[in-house]
Every structure is written in C-alpha cells, then in structure tokens.
Design a protein around this motif. Structure first.
Motif, PDB file in Angstrom:
ATOM      1  N   VAL A  38      14.879  66.560  22.298  1.00  0.00           N
ATOM      2  CA  VAL A  38      15.635  65.423  21.778  1.00  0.00           C
ATOM      3  C   VAL A  38      15.307  64.151  22.541  1.00  0.00           C
ATOM      4  O   VAL A  38      15.108  63.074  21.952  1.00  0.00           O
ATOM      5  CB  VAL A  38      17.150  65.724  21.828  1.00  0.00           C
ATOM      6  N   MET A  39      15.239  64.229  23.846  1.00  0.00           N
ATOM      7  CA  MET A  39      14.903  63.048  24.636  1.00  0.00           C
ATOM      8  C   MET A  39      13.502  62.546  24.312  1.00  0.00           C
ATOM      9  O   MET A  39      13.249  61.337  24.266  1.00  0.00           O
ATOM     10  CB  MET A  39      15.019  63.367  26.128  1.00  0.00           C
ATOM     11  N   ASP A  40      12.577  63.460  24.075  1.00  0.00           N
ATOM     12  CA  ASP A  40      11.219  63.056  23.722  1.00  0.00           C
ATOM     13  C   ASP A  40      11.201  62.393  22.354  1.00  0.00           C
ATOM     14  O   ASP A  40      10.539  61.365  22.153  1.00  0.00           O
ATOM     15  CB  ASP A  40      10.309  64.283  23.739  1.00  0.00           C
ATOM     16  N   ALA A  41      11.947  62.950  21.388  1.00  0.00           N
ATOM     17  CA  ALA A  41      11.975  62.372  20.049  1.00  0.00           C
ATOM     18  C   ALA A  41      12.665  61.016  20.042  1.00  0.00           C
ATOM     19  O   ALA A  41      12.316  60.151  19.230  1.00  0.00           O
ATOM     20  CB  ALA A  41      12.689  63.329  19.092  1.00  0.00           C
ATOM     21  N   CYS A  42      13.623  60.797  20.923  1.00  0.00           N
ATOM     22  CA  CYS A  42      14.340  59.521  20.985  1.00  0.00           C
ATOM     23  C   CYS A  42      13.624  58.486  21.847  1.00  0.00           C
ATOM     24  O   CYS A  42      14.150  57.373  22.028  1.00  0.00           O
ATOM     25  CB  CYS A  42      15.760  59.737  21.503  1.00  0.00           C
TER      26      CYS A  42
END
Length: 451
Positions: free
Chosen positions: A46-50
């Motif tokens: 999630v952090m990578d996608a955001c």
C-alpha cells in the motif's frame, strides 16, 4: 465437522448482525483484529502504491553489489507502534530521509480505501514522526462518549471528533469562541453540553438569551446572571466590564514584583494569584448575537453600539481577568454593523454547524481555515449536531455532540445548583427562582360549527 460449520455460521451471522446494528460492538469484538492484520499484511504494498516509499540508500546498493545480492527494493516508513482504540487504530510512523508529513496527509484518502477503513487522518507529532488515526466505523452516526475523559478546570468534553478522539472546550487555551449554525443544526444541543460540562466546576455562568430566555432560563439555577432582552444585556455587559476592571486592580495589588520574590510567582492574570484570592472565572454565553446587533431606531442604535463595544472590550481584555466569551448565532458578518469584524477577530475558536450558504461558512473559517469552508457546507440536514471546528492555527475537524435533551441539562444544573457563585457585581441580574407565574392561554378563534 457439522458442529464446526454450524458454529462458524453462527459466528459469521453474529458478526454481520453486530456490524449492521452495533458497529461499535463489532469493532471491539471482530473488527479491530481483522483491521490490524489487514494493515500489517498490506502495509508495504500500500505504501508503495501510494508513493510513500523512497529508493534504497547508496550504501545499501553498494553493499548489495559487493555481496552479489539482489538490488533492495524501495523502503516504506518504519512502523513505530500500532495501537488499537475503542474506535479504530493509531499507527505511528517514522519517516524516511526525504519524506514529508504533507505527503502522508495528502494520501489519507487512498490509505482509507487500501486498508478498508472508514476514515484516516494524520498529524505530525515531531520532526520525522507522523501519527495516523484510523476509524473502523462512522463514530459520528451514533455518538458514544467514553466513560472516562480528561476533564480539568476550565476544560470540558463537549463532542466526539471524526477520528474517535474527544473534543474538549479548553477556555485557558482558547479563551473566546464563535459558534454558527442554521436553525435545527444542533447549536442548542452543543450549548447544553457545554453548560452541563461546566456545571460541576467552580465557574460563574452568565447568559444572554434575547429569545425571551427560552433556551437558557430553564438552566437558571446554575447561572449567576441572566438577561433576556437587549436592554438588560447592555446593563449586564457594562457590569461585566466594571467587574473586569476591579479584577485588574486586584491583580495589580497582588502582583508581587518586589526583588525578593522569584519571577515565576509574579502575577499577570487570575491564575497566578493564590487560591484564596483568585476571583471566580466567568463564562459568558450569548445565545443569538444578531439580536444584540440589530436596531430599528436611533435609540436602539445607541444601545447596539454600547453592547458591541462592551463585547469587544471583554474579548480583548477579559482573558487575564478570567472572563471568557461563548458567542452563538446563525450569521456573524459585517452586515451586522460596525465593530462586528473586530469582535470576530478576537474569537479564536470557531465552530460551524450546518449553514444555509457558503458566505455563512466563510464568516467562520474564511480567515483562518479556508479548507474547512467546503466541509461546513457539505453537512447533511439529516445529521443535526455535526459541525466543523477549528482555530487560528488553521487546523480543523468534524465533530458531533452527543444528544442531550433540555430536561437532562436542567437536571444537571439543578444537581449542581450549590456550585453557583454569588458575585456582588452581578447580583442585580441574578435570575429569580420563584414559582412561575401563570400564563394565560392565547386566544384561538374557534371554527364555526357545521350546519
């Protein structure tokens, strides 16, 4: 195996029923565990996608090349703590070099969808440390205040924030406040919670209710002074200004500025005085400020200028004397006449319930938090009590006060009637508590009988 399937179906049905009817119970029994696991397992992706990751550092790349290992991937903020609460989760993150707290705040809506939670808000605790407060359900739909709150002198809990935290009205931090809202928006309930929270404390309550006292006079047993018309309000405000001047004379007399007294003991307001000399703090509640500012004749115009001048003086000078203003109204703009904008500039705290137009929201937040204007005009009509609160720092949040009936507020004030201080300067305005006089029924024209 059959009994296991039956038990599993019962658990699933119970969880679904609780989620539908009692979301708070569902969160405490099932939701908090599922949400914590979901956050931990999805965190990296999630952090990578955001876009909340940074490339690996040079020394890690050099170490990978030297040891013939795969190139390390991007790094997300490090989790310092994951703490469950009665309404959600609190995730504390340590940012990587090159990251900014604004990037996390801008991604809150994407984090909310990715973690399948109801709401996510962020705030910077200190340099490099950000706290994410996640709510598992709509805490404003059915407000349930926690059993224990951090109540202190001149600090009372009045509402619940959308992130699950308690919203406090702290008069020593924010001396004066403005509350706006249309009819049936929840201003009266917010005011009742405020009075009920102040009732047990050592504080004098002064009310100005120009609607013939229908809102504040039922709470009269806990009020030291009340005014139900503009003429009495003008005299009451003049008495408050005189009381403020007397308090300043007391502070000057007890300032203790001789050379043998440490600097920390020098008095500059009532809270620096000894407890046996300290005057009782006063909270002034104005129910509808527009009734004090409107006029139709020259005599009423002079009275209006006298009232607004007294309010402005109390707002500018009253804090050190222990006088705090709580002003309510449907609108509070320059159309109310001269001196209004100067008075509004002294009201640090701002709370806006549902308003009928954007200009009303601009009166509350246009000069301190422009982002809150859009949130204020989007409050639905079927959720009375929901409001947007902010202060001069620019921060704002959605809140909702628990529903308190007038009878509940009256019972609280009657129970703490012995806490009402008797101030000599306000004695002429002490409400009469005798038996109410009989009011004749209004004449109603009867319909003609049918032939």
């Amino acid at each position: 195996m059959t009994w296991f399937m039956v038990a599993l179906l019962l658990v699933v049905a119970t969880a679904g029923l609780l989620r539908w009817r009692r979301p708070a119970w569902y969160w405490l029994t099932f939701g908090v565990t599922l949400a914590a696991l979901r956050v931990l397992f999805r965190y990296g992706s999630v952090m990578d996608a955001c876009g909340l990751t940074v490339p690996p550092s040079r020394w890690r790349l050099a170490l990978a090349r030297a040891t013939n290992r795969p190139v390390p991937g991007p790094r997300a903020p490090r989790i310092l703590r994951l703490r469950p609460t009665r309404t959600g989760l609190v995730l504390r993150l340590k940012l990587r070099p090159g990251q900014d707290a604004f990037d996390v705040a801008a991604s809150c809506d994407r984090l909310r969808h990715s973690f399948a939670l109801y709401g996510v808000t962020s705030r910077e605790l200190r340099s490099g440390v950000v706290e994410l407060r996640m709510t598992g359900y709509d805490v404003l739909k059915r407000v349930q205040m926690p059993a224990q709150t951090d109540t202190r002198p001149m600090r009372v809990p009045v509402a619940l924030r959308e992130d699950g935290a308690v919203h406090y009205r702290d008069y020593r931090a924010v001396p004066h406040a403005l509350t706006l809202g249309a009819t049936e928006s929840g201003k009266s309930v917010y005011q009742r919670n405020l009075v009920a929270g102040l009732a047990p404390q050592d504080v004098a309550l002064v009310g100005i209710d120009c609607k013939q006292g229908v809102e504040l006079f039922p709470l009269a047993r806990r009020f030291s002074a009340l005014a139900d018309n503009p003429d009495t309000a003008a005299e009451l405000l003049d008495a408050l200004v005189s009381h403020m001047e007397d308090v300043y004379q007391l502070i000057r007399a007890e300032q203790r500025i001789t050379a043998d007294v440490p600097d920390a003991e020098i008095a500059a307001d009532i809270w620096d005085l000894p407890a046996d000399l300290r005057p009782v703090p006063i909270v002034v509640l104005v129910d509808e400020v527009a009734e004090l500012a409107l006029f139709a004749t020259r005599v009423e115009e002079k009275r209006r200028d006298r009232i607004i001048t007294a309010l402005a003086r109390l707002a500018q000078l009253g804090r050190a004397a222990g006088i705090y203003l709580e002003i309510c109204g449907q609108r509070f703009g320059s159309e109310l006449g001269k001196g209004i904008t100067m008075l509004r500039a002294q009201l640090t705290g701002r709370t806006a319930h549902r308003v009928n137009d954007e200009s009303s929201a601009n009166m509350a937040f246009g000069d301190i938090a422009p982002d809150a204007v859009l949130a204020a005009i989007q409050i639905p009509t079927d959720m009375p009590g929901v409001a947007v609160t902010g202060d001069s720092t620019g921060g704002w949040a959605r809140i909702r006060a628990p529903h308190t009936t007038l009878r509940q507020a009256v019972n609280t004030c009657n129970r703490h009637a012995d806490c009402t201080p008797d101030l000599p300067a306000l004695a002429p305005f002490r409400p009469a508590l005798g038996a109410p006089k009989p009011v004749p029924a209004p004449a109603v024209e009867s319909a003609p009988a049918a032939a």
